[in-house]
Scaffold this motif. Sequence first.
Motif, PDB file in Angstrom:
ATOM      1  N   ASN A  46      15.055 -17.728   9.461  1.00  0.00           N
ATOM      2  CA  ASN A  46      14.903 -16.325   9.859  1.00  0.00           C
ATOM      3  C   ASN A  46      15.091 -15.368   8.696  1.00  0.00           C
ATOM      4  O   ASN A  46      15.960 -15.571   7.857  1.00  0.00           O
ATOM      5  CB  ASN A  46      15.957 -15.968  10.916  1.00  0.00           C
ATOM      6  CG  ASN A  46      15.733 -16.697  12.217  1.00  0.00           C
ATOM      7  OD1 ASN A  46      14.663 -16.587  12.816  1.00  0.00           O
ATOM      8  ND2 ASN A  46      16.717 -17.461  12.640  1.00  0.00           N
ATOM      9  N   VAL A  47      14.277 -14.340   8.666  1.00  0.00           N
ATOM     10  CA  VAL A  47      14.531 -13.190   7.790  1.00  0.00           C
ATOM     11  C   VAL A  47      14.618 -11.986   8.720  1.00  0.00           C
ATOM     12  O   VAL A  47      13.602 -11.462   9.176  1.00  0.00           O
ATOM     13  CB  VAL A  47      13.409 -12.990   6.751  1.00  0.00           C
ATOM     14  CG1 VAL A  47      13.724 -11.780   5.867  1.00  0.00           C
ATOM     15  CG2 VAL A  47      13.227 -14.233   5.889  1.00  0.00           C
ATOM     16  N   HIS A  48      15.852 -11.614   9.060  1.00  0.00           N
ATOM     17  CA  HIS A  48      16.051 -10.485   9.967  1.00  0.00           C
ATOM     18  C   HIS A  48      16.363  -9.247   9.132  1.00  0.00           C
ATOM     19  O   HIS A  48      17.511  -9.027   8.735  1.00  0.00           O
ATOM     20  CB  HIS A  48      17.197 -10.767  10.940  1.00  0.00           C
ATOM     21  CG  HIS A  48      16.876 -11.778  11.996  1.00  0.00           C
ATOM     22  ND1 HIS A  48      15.675 -11.785  12.679  1.00  0.00           N
ATOM     23  CD2 HIS A  48      17.581 -12.818  12.497  1.00  0.00           C
ATOM     24  CE1 HIS A  48      15.678 -12.785  13.563  1.00  0.00           C
ATOM     25  NE2 HIS A  48      16.810 -13.432  13.464  1.00  0.00           N
ATOM     26  N   LEU A  49      15.346  -8.454   8.855  1.00  0.00           N
ATOM     27  CA  LEU A  49      15.547  -7.285   7.994  1.00  0.00           C
ATOM     28  C   LEU A  49      16.538  -6.288   8.577  1.00  0.00           C
ATOM     29  O   LEU A  49      17.330  -5.703   7.848  1.00  0.00           O
ATOM     30  CB  LEU A  49      14.205  -6.603   7.703  1.00  0.00           C
ATOM     31  CG  LEU A  49      13.210  -7.427   6.888  1.00  0.00           C
ATOM     32  CD1 LEU A  49      11.956  -6.625   6.593  1.00  0.00           C
ATOM     33  CD2 LEU A  49      13.832  -7.900   5.571  1.00  0.00           C
ATOM     34  N   SER A  50      16.499  -6.098   9.890  1.00  0.00           N
ATOM     35  CA  SER A  50      17.438  -5.155  10.505  1.00  0.00           C
ATOM     36  C   SER A  50      18.878  -5.612  10.310  1.00  0.00           C
ATOM     37  O   SER A  50      19.760  -4.798  10.048  1.00  0.00           O
ATOM     38  CB  SER A  50      17.184  -5.034  12.000  1.00  0.00           C
ATOM     39  OG  SER A  50      15.889  -4.593  12.240  1.00  0.00           O
ATOM     40  N   ASP A  51      19.108  -6.923  10.466  1.00  0.00           N
ATOM     41  CA  ASP A  51      20.464  -7.433  10.283  1.00  0.00           C
ATOM     42  C   ASP A  51      20.937  -7.149   8.863  1.00  0.00           C
ATOM     43  O   ASP A  51      22.084  -6.771   8.630  1.00  0.00           O
ATOM     44  CB  ASP A  51      20.518  -8.947  10.542  1.00  0.00           C
ATOM     45  CG  ASP A  51      20.333  -9.294  12.024  1.00  0.00           C
ATOM     46  OD1 ASP A  51      19.921  -8.415  12.791  1.00  0.00           O
ATOM     47  OD2 ASP A  51      20.588 -10.449  12.399  1.00  0.00           O
ATOM     48  N   SER A  52      20.033  -7.340   7.909  1.00  0.00           N
ATOM     49  CA  SER A  52      20.371  -7.107   6.516  1.00  0.00           C
ATOM     50  C   SER A  52      20.707  -5.631   6.278  1.00  0.00           C
ATOM     51  O   SER A  52      21.680  -5.297   5.587  1.00  0.00           O
ATOM     52  CB  SER A  52      19.190  -7.556   5.646  1.00  0.00           C
ATOM     53  OG  SER A  52      19.301  -7.074   4.344  1.00  0.00           O
ATOM     54  N   LEU A  53      19.928  -4.754   6.887  1.00  0.00           N
ATOM     55  CA  LEU A  53      20.173  -3.318   6.732  1.00  0.00           C
ATOM     56  C   LEU A  53      21.496  -2.914   7.386  1.00  0.00           C
ATOM     57  O   LEU A  53      22.236  -2.079   6.872  1.00  0.00           O
ATOM     58  CB  LEU A  53      18.999  -2.535   7.331  1.00  0.00           C
ATOM     59  CG  LEU A  53      18.966  -1.020   7.116  1.00  0.00           C
ATOM     60  CD1 LEU A  53      19.079  -0.645   5.650  1.00  0.00           C
ATOM     61  CD2 LEU A  53      17.675  -0.425   7.705  1.00  0.00           C
ATOM     62  N   MET A  54      21.826  -3.544   8.510  1.00  0.00           N
ATOM     63  CA  MET A  54      23.097  -3.248   9.171  1.00  0.00           C
ATOM     64  C   MET A  54      24.270  -3.705   8.310  1.00  0.00           C
ATOM     65  O   MET A  54      25.294  -3.039   8.227  1.00  0.00           O
ATOM     66  CB  MET A  54      23.162  -3.937  10.538  1.00  0.00           C
ATOM     67  CG  MET A  54      22.279  -3.281  11.586  1.00  0.00           C
ATOM     68  SD  MET A  54      22.651  -3.943  13.246  1.00  0.00           S
ATOM     69  CE  MET A  54      21.030  -4.516  13.742  1.00  0.00           C
ATOM     70  N   GLU A  55      24.107  -4.855   7.667  1.00  0.00           N
ATOM     71  CA  GLU A  55      25.174  -5.340   6.794  1.00  0.00           C
ATOM     72  C   GLU A  55      25.378  -4.365   5.625  1.00  0.00           C
ATOM     73  O   GLU A  55      26.500  -4.058   5.231  1.00  0.00           O
ATOM     74  CB  GLU A  55      24.811  -6.732   6.273  1.00  0.00           C
ATOM     75  CG  GLU A  55      25.983  -7.675   6.257  1.00  0.00           C
ATOM     76  CD  GLU A  55      25.576  -9.067   5.788  1.00  0.00           C
ATOM     77  OE1 GLU A  55      26.114  -9.511   4.772  1.00  0.00           O
ATOM     78  OE2 GLU A  55      24.700  -9.701   6.414  1.00  0.00           O
ATOM     79  N   LEU A  56      24.252  -3.911   5.082  1.00  0.00           N
ATOM     80  CA  LEU A  56      24.317  -2.915   4.009  1.00  0.00           C
ATOM     81  C   LEU A  56      25.054  -1.670   4.487  1.00  0.00           C
ATOM     82  O   LEU A  56      25.910  -1.113   3.788  1.00  0.00           O
ATOM     83  CB  LEU A  56      22.894  -2.553   3.568  1.00  0.00           C
ATOM     84  CG  LEU A  56      22.749  -1.453   2.523  1.00  0.00           C
ATOM     85  CD1 LEU A  56      23.432  -1.838   1.235  1.00  0.00           C
ATOM     86  CD2 LEU A  56      21.273  -1.173   2.253  1.00  0.00           C
ATOM     87  N   SER A  57      24.724  -1.236   5.697  1.00  0.00           N
ATOM     88  CA  SER A  57      25.341  -0.051   6.274  1.00  0.00           C
ATOM     89  C   SER A  57      26.854  -0.234   6.378  1.00  0.00           C
ATOM     90  O   SER A  57      27.639   0.648   6.026  1.00  0.00           O
ATOM     91  CB  SER A  57      24.731   0.214   7.651  1.00  0.00           C
ATOM     92  OG  SER A  57      25.439   1.203   8.341  1.00  0.00           O
ATOM     93  N   TYR A  58      27.272  -1.416   6.838  1.00  0.00           N
ATOM     94  CA  TYR A  58      28.702  -1.699   6.949  1.00  0.00           C
ATOM     95  C   TYR A  58      29.376  -1.620   5.583  1.00  0.00           C
ATOM     96  O   TYR A  58      30.421  -0.992   5.419  1.00  0.00           O
ATOM     97  CB  TYR A  58      28.937  -3.085   7.566  1.00  0.00           C
ATOM     98  CG  TYR A  58      30.400  -3.451   7.566  1.00  0.00           C
ATOM     99  CD1 TYR A  58      31.244  -3.016   8.577  1.00  0.00           C
ATOM    100  CD2 TYR A  58      30.954  -4.191   6.521  1.00  0.00           C
ATOM    101  CE1 TYR A  58      32.595  -3.306   8.561  1.00  0.00           C
ATOM    102  CE2 TYR A  58      32.314  -4.478   6.491  1.00  0.00           C
ATOM    103  CZ  TYR A  58      33.124  -4.039   7.521  1.00  0.00           C
ATOM    104  OH  TYR A  58      34.462  -4.313   7.490  1.00  0.00           O
ATOM    105  N   ASN A  59      28.764  -2.256   4.599  1.00  0.00           N
ATOM    106  CA  ASN A  59      29.368  -2.277   3.269  1.00  0.00           C
ATOM    107  C   ASN A  59      29.425  -0.882   2.659  1.00  0.00           C
ATOM    108  O   ASN A  59      30.385  -0.534   1.978  1.00  0.00           O
ATOM    109  CB  ASN A  59      28.603  -3.230   2.343  1.00  0.00           C
ATOM    110  CG  ASN A  59      28.814  -4.681   2.748  1.00  0.00           C
ATOM    111  OD1 ASN A  59      29.875  -5.044   3.242  1.00  0.00           O
ATOM    112  ND2 ASN A  59      27.794  -5.509   2.549  1.00  0.00           N
TER     113      ASN A  59
END
Lengths: 213, 213
Positions: free
Chosen positions: B191-204
């Motif tokens: 999987n490449v879940h771009l939204s998940d990646s963006l959410m992780e960025l948001s958290y950091n």
Amino acid sequence: MEKKTISPAVIRRLPRYYRYLGELLDQEVEGISSYELSKRMHSTASQIRQDLNNFDNFGHLGYGYNVKNLRDKIGEILGLDQSRNLIVIGAGHLGQAIANYAQFERMGFTLTGLFDINPDLAGKEVRGIPILMLDDLDRFALEHRVDIAALTIPKSAAQSVARRLTGLGVPAIWNFAHVDLEVGEKTVVENVHLSDSLMELSYNLMSRSRDSK
Amino acid sequence: MEKKTISPAVIRRLPRYYRYLGELLDQEVEGISSYELSKRMHSTASQIRQDLNNFDNFGHLGYGYNVKNLRDKIGEILGLDQSRNLIVIGAGHLGQAIANYAQFERMGFTLTGLFDINPDLAGKEVRGIPILMLDDLDRFALEHRVDIAALTIPKSAAQSVARRLTGLGVPAIWNFAHVDLEVGEKTVVENVHLSDSLMELSYNLMSRSRDSK
């Protein structure tokens, strides 16, 4: 907010919770037990309880979690209750794909700028945002708050643009270039390395076919 | 080949080794010590030795690793010495971005088909590959070997197309849709879940700014 150290593994799982809870909301499910949620997510109920116990106010009620409250709370933890301005540097197919994700907007990320170095693209619009030339970046960043810059440019250009962005005070880079950026500790970097993902797929494909022999 | 159980964490790191070793090769570096490699990769020498000791023939020579041999060996472990046929389902911006990555070709992945449901795209070419209609998928898969299908289609369509692909015997799916696919155990999914990646960025981004207050 009280500072807590939450393991990166838990943080990485939160977007997935957010996604599943959003689907439950769409299906108008109001409450769910950790057991039911674990079945949907192919996880275990104890894992879910353990993960969610890292945060306050996720108390497991009699009938389970309140879906909307839990999702709002996770969204808050992930910072999705704040609005973030996103610019995309590199208006090729990948950059335009990112610029076009309406979903990101719903999560609080607003596309505010799109940059390229190809003069043929100058002034073309994507969702009402005109493509600017990279030379305009400094001026743009001085005039507008930029929270996140997505880099969808070749590896050869990524490092220098990343340095420029940190110099301009852009706090976060979403990096799609096939390189690990060297930036200061103050800059948050999240990588999407598509080649790495494809190589991992290749490995799994190979070991799967080896196992089945 | 002897079966060994290698931890998923090590496997996930191999593409990154492969990438750094490729850069060293481009710089015509012939040999490198685990210490030098660790400095470049912001890792530790012991981590590197530990990772690479999982595989045969990575013996640490006096002067260090032979860059080319090590890279070839890791490529072999990742299955990059084999040629794989890749099709892309969804010829929007993201699909075309993937179809256009010349780099994937160099890693042994050959784009052989591109599918969409939009009749306006029928017959248009991307790197010499004509866009076919999704209705043609079954016939195509019977006539051509398909190793990997990249799914760059909306979430609502992804699950049914994934089922169809497994029915056609396609062994691996590279999933970009914002959903976890339900497929049989025989199918490899990455999987490449771009939204998940963006959410992780948001958290950091949020925890970084909280820490700096």
